[in-house]
Motif scaffolding. Structure first.
Motif, PDB file in Angstrom:
ATOM      1  N   SER A 137       3.471   6.960  -1.739  1.00  0.00           N
ATOM      2  CA  SER A 137       3.008   6.919  -3.134  1.00  0.00           C
ATOM      3  C   SER A 137       2.588   8.310  -3.605  1.00  0.00           C
ATOM      4  CB  SER A 137       1.873   5.905  -3.307  1.00  0.00           C
ATOM      5  OG  SER A 137       0.786   6.241  -2.489  1.00  0.00           O
ATOM      6  N   LYS A 197      12.016   6.131  -7.050  1.00  0.00           N
ATOM      7  CA  LYS A 197      12.562   5.140  -6.102  1.00  0.00           C
ATOM      8  C   LYS A 197      11.504   4.080  -5.800  1.00  0.00           C
ATOM      9  CE  LYS A 197      16.741   6.539  -4.796  1.00  0.00           C
ATOM     10  NZ  LYS A 197      17.039   7.852  -4.277  1.00  0.00           N
ATOM     11  N   THR A 198      11.971   2.839  -5.655  1.00  0.00           N
ATOM     12  CA  THR A 198      11.051   1.752  -5.329  1.00  0.00           C
ATOM     13  C   THR A 198      11.140   1.423  -3.837  1.00  0.00           C
ATOM     14  OG1 THR A 198      12.771   0.171  -5.933  1.00  0.00           O
ATOM     15  CG2 THR A 198      11.149   0.689  -7.626  1.00  0.00           C
ATOM     16  N   THR A 215       9.738  -1.512  -0.981  1.00  0.00           N
ATOM     17  CA  THR A 215       9.018  -2.741  -0.637  1.00  0.00           C
ATOM     18  C   THR A 215       8.623  -2.650   0.828  1.00  0.00           C
ATOM     19  OG1 THR A 215      10.303  -4.038  -2.194  1.00  0.00           O
ATOM     20  CG2 THR A 215       9.206  -5.259  -0.430  1.00  0.00           C
ATOM     21  N   TYR A 228       6.933   7.823  -4.775  1.00  0.00           N
ATOM     22  CA  TYR A 228       7.634   6.535  -4.633  1.00  0.00           C
ATOM     23  C   TYR A 228       6.755   5.437  -5.225  1.00  0.00           C
ATOM     24  CZ  TYR A 228      10.831   8.821  -1.354  1.00  0.00           C
ATOM     25  OH  TYR A 228      11.760   9.656  -0.790  1.00  0.00           O
ATOM     26  N   GLN A 229       7.442   4.412  -5.751  1.00  0.00           N
ATOM     27  CA  GLN A 229       6.717   3.270  -6.327  1.00  0.00           C
ATOM     28  C   GLN A 229       6.690   2.168  -5.268  1.00  0.00           C
ATOM     29  OE1 GLN A 229       8.516   2.598 -10.194  1.00  0.00           O
ATOM     30  NE2 GLN A 229       7.691   0.513 -10.095  1.00  0.00           N
ATOM     31  N   SER A 264      14.455  -3.789  -3.951  1.00  0.00           N
ATOM     32  CA  SER A 264      13.999  -2.403  -4.139  1.00  0.00           C
ATOM     33  C   SER A 264      15.055  -1.467  -3.575  1.00  0.00           C
ATOM     34  CB  SER A 264      12.642  -2.167  -3.480  1.00  0.00           C
ATOM     35  OG  SER A 264      12.696  -2.479  -2.122  1.00  0.00           O
ATOM     36  N   THR A 303      13.107  10.780  -3.869  1.00  0.00           N
ATOM     37  CA  THR A 303      12.752  10.279  -5.186  1.00  0.00           C
ATOM     38  C   THR A 303      12.679  11.466  -6.153  1.00  0.00           C
ATOM     39  OG1 THR A 303      11.284   8.760  -6.344  1.00  0.00           O
ATOM     40  CG2 THR A 303      10.208  10.372  -4.919  1.00  0.00           C
ATOM     41  N   HIS A 339       5.454  -1.398  -3.322  1.00  0.00           N
ATOM     42  CA  HIS A 339       4.938  -2.761  -3.446  1.00  0.00           C
ATOM     43  C   HIS A 339       4.856  -3.339  -2.035  1.00  0.00           C
ATOM     44  CE1 HIS A 339       4.002  -6.521  -5.288  1.00  0.00           C
ATOM     45  NE2 HIS A 339       5.103  -7.128  -4.913  1.00  0.00           N
TER      46      HIS A 339
END
Ligand SMILES: Cc1cc2nc3c(=O)[nH]c(=O)nc-3n(C[C@H](O)[C@H](O)[C@H](O)COP(=O)(O)OP(=O)(O)OC[C@H]3O[C@@H](n4cnc5c(N)ncnc54)[C@H](O)[C@@H]3O)c2cc1C
Length: 494
Positions: free
Chosen positions: A23, A4-5, A7, A27-28, A272, A493, A30
């Protein structure tokens, strides 16, 4: 299936702690930050060979940082230093300087001849503060709430003996225990951290004196507070978290009960699965989501903490009469506290805090020099929008400080930077320049505070000073744990 992304808008401490937790769970992440550097209010100013922490200079509940790094299986990436003494207090008209120690025996020596039986009284006072801290910690602070009813039910499990404290002020509680003005004033300074005064802060917050004097004390970080941010950034980098600086979110799009994207000043969109907002949680809802409950009119009616007026001075020479953490108080405490929220002119005979990081971290100033950070709490910009008179306040503080520490500060200034509430507001989007965000009256905590989960958009969360549990470094770290719980449950995730 891909991870899962997420933001995150803003790179303050709440954001960085959240990014760490997410992280390490896969989770990814940004992060988009309007400033050129991470940290938000926990930030750094470098000028003419001097380094200043611009905001926070110490914190309580250090174990929340330990919990954060334990939870991701990493050693703590900075060195915690316990303050001893906690701080010093200079009162106008008195030559003596009070050193505030955690050791009550030593502290009693400081109040000898001022407060009879200090140690006995302090132990009794702290017992009450200790009980309320431990009776509320997991029921009010470290808990997610989905409804006012759920919050009230949790509050109802707090032992009834604490009830009278809901109806007394911070100051009234101190009056029940101590006789001298000095002890009452010094023990009430912590109320200003909540952004209010002891005369309008509920007595329950006397628990802060327990956290300060008995429980975990105060801490800072070797090399300066920004080492916290540096340490976290190193770990985030290792986990592939990306941070995009000089990127301010200016609008958002939502559809079908979800936030779909946020857009920056250049019109670039970021999508995201999940979004976390680290900008002020009340302001964001009004400004970007058009929520009526958080219109400017409604926001202005909420209680906000005082605004900071901060001065950063690089000084030639070593100032002997000053310590690392110092309060300089005037001689009309109640009168000053009563007017400080209401005055549209710069305060006369101001009360202020001075931090001299170079006393413990010589690398913050060139050899033979000191770096002074001065913080004077002032009204937010609803009350005092204009700061054309900033220079007079700066001059008054420098004059007063010089005479009290018996050092010619004025003629030894090598560098000087001033942030009025106008700069604080514009740097970090702090509503009306309020330094600590929403205040913590009983009607603005728990389920009465803007929630860390959006009311309408299922993939939108908030972390930081104006959402739950509240403001202060360890408290926003707790906030990051609370939203991790929610995101893991609601958007797992792989
Ligand atoms: C002068 C001062 C002294 C303090 N002293 C102490 C202390 O000694 N001890 C203590 O524990 N606490 C202290 N505090 C409080 C503490 O600093 C805060 O509670 C804490 O740092 C808040 O963190 P946060 O997660 O809310 O993030 P913030 O610090 O508010 O950071 C939010 C970030 O979001 C960014 N942002 C906002 N809007 C946008 C947008 N639209 N697009 C992109 N980015 C955006 C901002 O630029 C900022 O970097 C102090 C605060 C101040 C102002």
């Amino acid at each position: 299936m891909a991870n899962k992304t997420v933001t995150i808008v803003g790179a303050g401490l709440g954001s960085l702690a959240t990014a760490l937790r997410l992280s390490y769970k896969g989770y990814q992440v940004h992060i988009l930050e309007k400033q050129e550097r991470a940290g938000g209010r926990l930030n750094l100013l470098e000028k003419d060979g001097f380094t200043f922490d611009i905001g926070p200079s110490f914190f309580s509940m250090s174990y929340e940082f330990r919990e954060l790094f334990d939870s991701i299986g990493e050693p703590i990436p900075f060195e915690l230093v316990e303050l001893n003494p906690l701080y010093t207090v200079n009162m106008a008209g008195q030559d003596r300087v009070f050193q505030i120690y955690k050791d009550l025996g030593k502290l009693a020596e400081e109040f000898k001849g001022i407060e009879d039986d200090f140690e006995v009284k302090a132990r009794k006072y702290l017992k009450g503060a200790r009980e309320i801290f431990h009776d509320t910690e997991y029921k009010v602070i470290k808990k997610n709430f989905d409804s006012i009813l759920g919050f009230l039910m949790s509050m109802a499990t707090v032992p009834m003996k604490h009830l009278p404290k809901m109806f007394r002020t911070f100051w009234e509680e101190l009056e029940r225990h101590f006789d001298s003005e000095e002890v009452k004033i010094i023990f009430s300074l912590v109320a200003f951290f909540l952004g209010a005064t002891p005369f309008n802060t509920p007595s329950v917050y006397n628990l802060l004196n327990y956290t300060e004097l008995e429980h975990d004390g105060y801490w800072n970080v070797k090399g300066g507070m920004y080492k916290i941010v540096d340490g976290i950034l190193g770990l985030l980098d290792k986990k592939g978290v990306t941070i995009q600086y000089n990127t301010e979110i200016k609008s958002v799009k939502h559809n079908g009960g979800k936030l779909t994207s946020v857009m920056d000043q250049n019109g670039k969109e970021y999508s995201s699965d999940v979004f976390v907002i680290n900008a002020d949680a009340a302001w964001f809802r009004g400004h970007f989501l058009g929520r009526k409950k958080y219109s400017v009119e409604k926001l202005d009616k909420l209680e906000w903490t005082l605004a900071p007026f901060t001065i950063y001075l690089g000084i030639k020479g070593q100032i002997p009469g000053i310590h690392h953490h110092n309060y300089f108080l005037g001689d009309n405490f109640k009168g000053y506290a009563d007017t400080i929220f209401r005055s549209s002119v710069a305060p006369k005979k101001p009360y202020y805090y001075v931090n001299v990081a170079s006393k413990s971290n010589p690398e913050c100033a060139p050899e033979g020099c000191e770096n002074l950070f001065i913080l004077c709490p002032v009204p937010d910009r609803r009350v005092k929008p204009n700061w054309d008179d900033a220079d007079s306040l700066v001059d008054e503080i420098i004059e007063d400080l010089g005479s009290r520490v018996k050092f010619d500060i004025k003629n030894n200034i090598l560098t000087k930077v001033v942030y009025t509430p106008i700069e604080w507001e514009s740097m970090f989007n702090l509503y009306r320049g309020s330094g600590l965000g929403l205040a913590h009256g009983l009607n603005q905590i728990g389920a009465f505070r803007p929630s860390n989960k959006d009311e309408e958009l299922d993939n939108l969360y908030y972390v930081g000073a104006s959402t739950t549990p509240g403001t202060g470094l360890p408290i926003v770290v707790i906030g990051s744990k609370l939203i991790l719980e929610r995101i893991e449950n609601e958007h797992p995730t792989v």
